[in-house]
Enzyme design. Structure first.
Site: not given
Length: 205
Positions: A41, A47, A66, A70, A119, A135, A138, A164
């Site tokens: 991500g 990050s 990634d 989105g 991924s 990350d 989610h 998260d």
């Protein structure tokens, strides 16, 4: 952490508070001398600056993965949608150009390798990593798929970081919390926790 990179990281578009970013940097600094770092991500690279700074200090490498289209919550009509990241030609979200600029601004182009793709597909061709940071999406399906694909890639004694993680459902979605619980059940040991960031260590045997 280098103060200039720390300041830059705070300016990059993203969802990680600075205290959690610094905690991620510390975990990465511990792991980077042992082998490559992997981030699931990338988004716009916030990050990746924290992780990349640690990798650079150890003369290591960060692979950030990634598809840059989105996750579900970033699509039109959803809470985290950003119209500024929509490609005018395709009408689809594309955060890759922003990530590339972030790495240029941070001076991390030689340290951070951006992999554009799914991924789970990448994981199928991966061997091991000293640290894996999950990350990505989610939702239940992508979060659990990332855990199942990447947790076995953490080398013995290496670190698994999950973002998260909210024990209280009122604070955030459940899948990151659920995969954190799965990691504990699978034998990972608690290493550190700052805000919603959880870091676990894989046993040596």
């Amino acid at each position: 952490m280098n103060p200039e990179l720390a300041a830059l990281a705070q300016q990059v578009k993203g969802f990680m508070p600075h205290d959690e970013g610094l905690a991620l940097y510390r975990a990465a600094a511990e792991a980077a001398p042992l082998g490559p770092l992997v981030e699931i991500g990338s988004y716009c690279g916030k990050s990746a600056v924290y992780l990349g700074a640690a990798a650079a200090a150890a003369r290591g490498v960060l692979f950030t993965i990634d598809h840059h289209r989105g996750s579900e919550e970033m699509q039109a009509g959803w809470e985290h949608h950003d119209p500024g990241l929509v490609d005018a030609q395709t009408g689809r979200m594309d955060s890759l150009p922003i990530l590339r600029q972030t790495l240029i601004d941070a001076g991390l182009e030689e340290t951070v390798v951006a992999i554009v793709g799914d991924s789970v597909t990448v994981a199928a061709h991966w061997s091991s990593a000293a640290l894996v940071f999950i990350d990505g999406g989610h939702g239940p399906a992508p979060a659990h798929a990332d855990y199942e694909a990447w947790s076995p890639k953490v080398m013995p004694g290496g670190l698994l970081a999950i973002h998260d993680v909210f024990p209280d459902p009122a604070d955030g979605g459940r899948p990151p919390y659920e995969i954190w619980l799965r990691a504990l059940d699978d034998g990972f040991a608690e290493h550190s926790a700052v805000g919603s960031l959880r870091v676990l260590r894989r046993p040596l045997s």
